[in-house]
Design an enzyme around this catalytic site. Structure first.
Site, short mmCIF file in Angstrom:
data_model
loop_
_atom_site.label_atom_id
_atom_site.label_comp_id
_atom_site.label_asym_id
_atom_site.label_seq_id
_atom_site.Cartn_x
_atom_site.Cartn_y
_atom_site.Cartn_z
N GLY A 62 0.80 -1.23 0.00
CA GLY A 62 0.00 0.00 0.00
C GLY A 62 0.83 1.27 0.00
O GLY A 62 0.45 2.27 -0.62
N SER A 63 1.98 1.25 0.69
CA SER A 63 2.85 2.43 0.71
C SER A 63 3.41 2.72 -0.67
O SER A 63 3.53 3.88 -1.08
CB SER A 63 3.99 2.22 1.70
OG SER A 63 3.50 2.09 3.02
N SER A 104 6.59 3.36 5.32
CA SER A 104 6.09 2.08 5.84
C SER A 104 5.08 2.38 6.93
O SER A 104 5.41 3.00 7.93
CB SER A 104 7.24 1.24 6.40
OG SER A 104 6.74 0.18 7.21
N SER A 106 3.65 0.40 9.13
CA SER A 106 4.01 -0.23 10.40
C SER A 106 5.33 0.30 10.94
O SER A 106 5.59 0.24 12.14
CB SER A 106 4.11 -1.74 10.23
OG SER A 106 5.21 -2.07 9.38
N THR A 109 8.60 -2.64 7.98
CA THR A 109 8.79 -3.34 6.71
C THR A 109 10.27 -3.56 6.43
O THR A 109 11.03 -2.60 6.33
CB THR A 109 8.15 -2.54 5.56
OG1 THR A 109 6.79 -2.24 5.89
CG2 THR A 109 8.20 -3.32 4.25
N ARG A 156 -2.82 -1.03 3.30
CA ARG A 156 -3.43 -0.66 2.01
C ARG A 156 -4.55 0.36 2.17
O ARG A 156 -4.97 0.98 1.18
CB ARG A 156 -3.94 -1.91 1.29
CG ARG A 156 -5.06 -2.65 1.99
CD ARG A 156 -5.32 -3.99 1.31
NE ARG A 156 -6.44 -4.73 1.85
CZ ARG A 156 -6.40 -5.52 2.92
NH1 ARG A 156 -5.26 -5.64 3.59
NH2 ARG A 156 -7.47 -6.18 3.32
N GLU A 240 -5.82 -8.63 -2.18
CA GLU A 240 -5.81 -8.53 -0.72
C GLU A 240 -7.20 -8.50 -0.09
O GLU A 240 -7.41 -9.06 0.98
CB GLU A 240 -5.00 -7.30 -0.28
CG GLU A 240 -3.53 -7.39 -0.65
CD GLU A 240 -2.70 -6.31 -0.01
OE1 GLU A 240 -2.70 -6.20 1.23
OE2 GLU A 240 -2.06 -5.54 -0.76
N HIS A 256 1.09 -4.71 -27.56
CA HIS A 256 2.31 -5.22 -28.20
C HIS A 256 2.64 -6.64 -27.78
O HIS A 256 3.63 -7.20 -28.26
CB HIS A 256 3.49 -4.29 -27.89
CG HIS A 256 3.39 -2.96 -28.55
ND1 HIS A 256 3.94 -2.70 -29.78
CD2 HIS A 256 2.78 -1.81 -28.16
CE1 HIS A 256 3.69 -1.44 -30.12
NE2 HIS A 256 2.98 -0.88 -29.15
N LYS A 350 5.56 -13.64 5.83
CA LYS A 350 6.46 -12.81 6.63
C LYS A 350 7.07 -13.60 7.80
O LYS A 350 8.25 -13.47 8.11
CB LYS A 350 5.73 -11.57 7.15
CG LYS A 350 5.44 -10.52 6.09
CD LYS A 350 4.74 -9.31 6.69
CE LYS A 350 4.51 -8.23 5.65
NZ LYS A 350 3.84 -7.04 6.23
#
Length: 354
Positions: A62-63, A104, A106, A109, A156, A240, A256, A350
């Site tokens: 999201g960032s 970030s 949080s 990250t 997000r 998400e 293309h 994570k």
């Protein structure tokens, strides 16, 4: 498939699925924009930060999307190239004339923290955007300017804060001349939200209607020009929020290569659906390309939906398209009968990394 006439209009049933109340985050995007712009006005930027040689914005998820959207407002003849960095170590060209923005929500990250330490080592100028955590503590410890915002949500859902904070920063360092009317845009977005909200019945709600059309489909979102990064946002929100397969393509590149691949495998072709995000500010040739795409899809019996952007300005069209996509992904999550807020698979990955 749930009953189109009743399911998305049964607000009590929706709330039983939406345990994280994700729909409220969408309604707060306009106020996020207003708050971020007012708060950034109070932050002082060191004189030597102005007119950098180049700018790198470090972020994930999201960032990074907020950074992508902010970057596309900058003029083509800008003296300081701005790039969005979704990785660990910074490019080799970063030096003391580079401004590195570490974003970030949080503040934890790991890719962004890696870039922060790399920027310190390279003696770059640094600005931090975060909700708290290690990143803010590092900014304080190293006397680095930062913008900290308080908001309880998934990363997000903070797009308004990140995007507008970056635009305000660009203005402060002299690479962006702000002609954005944030209050007027916020008022317009509130009207868009009222037309797409839970309380608006399906027959009058374009987001609910589209969610039914795309239910149980593989989605390919296509955008161009000012909506290039909005297409990426739609893709990420389908992933998400709705926990669904989705991908994005960019015009003119789509013409293309991707158009040649619409024939096989047939099992995918028959279940796929293109969502064409169109805007009134697009290059004339891209407008023609959208028309040609529709002709091709009609001939080849490929499912698609054309979605024109709403609003009179670039900012209105970008953010109204973001909000529309957020609502569609939200309603698709409800049709999938899954809470849109948690991202358990991302958290699992994570933990595996640690």
């Amino acid at each position: 498939m749930p009953d189109q006439k009743t399911f998305l209009d049964d607000i009590e049933s929706i709330k039983e699925i939406d345990l994280g109340h994700y729909h409220t985050y969408i309604t707060e995007i306009p106020s996020q924009c207003e708050t971020a712009y007012m708060q950034m006005a109070e932050i002082e930027i060191p004189e030597n930060y102005k007119n950098p040689q180049n700018v790198i914005i470090c972020g994930m998820g999201g960032s990074a999307i907020g950074a992508d959207l902010a970057r596309t407002f900058l003029p083509d003849d800008i003296n300081a190239p701005v790039t969005v960095h979704r990785d660990y170590d910074l490019p080799a060209y970063v030096n003391s004339n580079t401004l590195v923005v570490c974003s970030s929500f949080s503040g934890e990250t790991e890719e962004v923290l890696s870039s922060f330490y790399d920027a310190l080592a390279k003696k770059a100028k640094i600005f931090v955007i975060a909700g708290g955590g290690t990143l803010v503590e590092l900014a304080k410890a190293n006397n680095i300017p930062y913008y900290q915002f308080s908001y309880k949500s998934q990363p997000r859902a903070t797009l308004g804060f990140v995007m507008i904070a970056l635009l305000a920063l660009f203005e402060k360092i002299g690479i962006f001349s702000n002609s954005l009317d944030i209050p007027k845009t916020a008022d317009f977005l509130k009207k868009v939200i009222s037309e797409l909200s839970l309380e608006t019945p399906t027959e009058k709600n374009k987001a609910k209607l589209l969610a039914y059309k795309i239910f149980d489909r593989m989605l390919i979102v296509a955008g161009s020009g000012i909506l290039t990064e909005v297409a990426r946002r739609w893709k990420c929100q389908f992933n998400e929020n709705a926990k669904a397969f989705a991908f994005f393509e960019i015009l003119p590149e789509l013409n293309h290569n991707a158009v040649e691949g619409i024939h096989f495998p047939k099992i995918i072709r028959d279940e796929a659906m293109f969502l064409l995000l169109e805007n009134s500010f697009d290059h004339p040739q891209n407008k023609k390309r959208f028309a040609i795409l529709k002709e091709l899809f009609d001939e080849q019996n490929v499912a698609y939906e054309s979605i024109p952007a709403l609003g009179d300005t670039v900012l209105e069209q970008k953010l109204s398209s973001v909000i529309f996509g957020d609502y569609v992904s939200y309603y698709l999550a409800i049709l999938n009968k899954i809470d849109p807020t948690p991202v358990d698979t991302i958290q699992w990955a994570k933990k595996k990394l640690k």
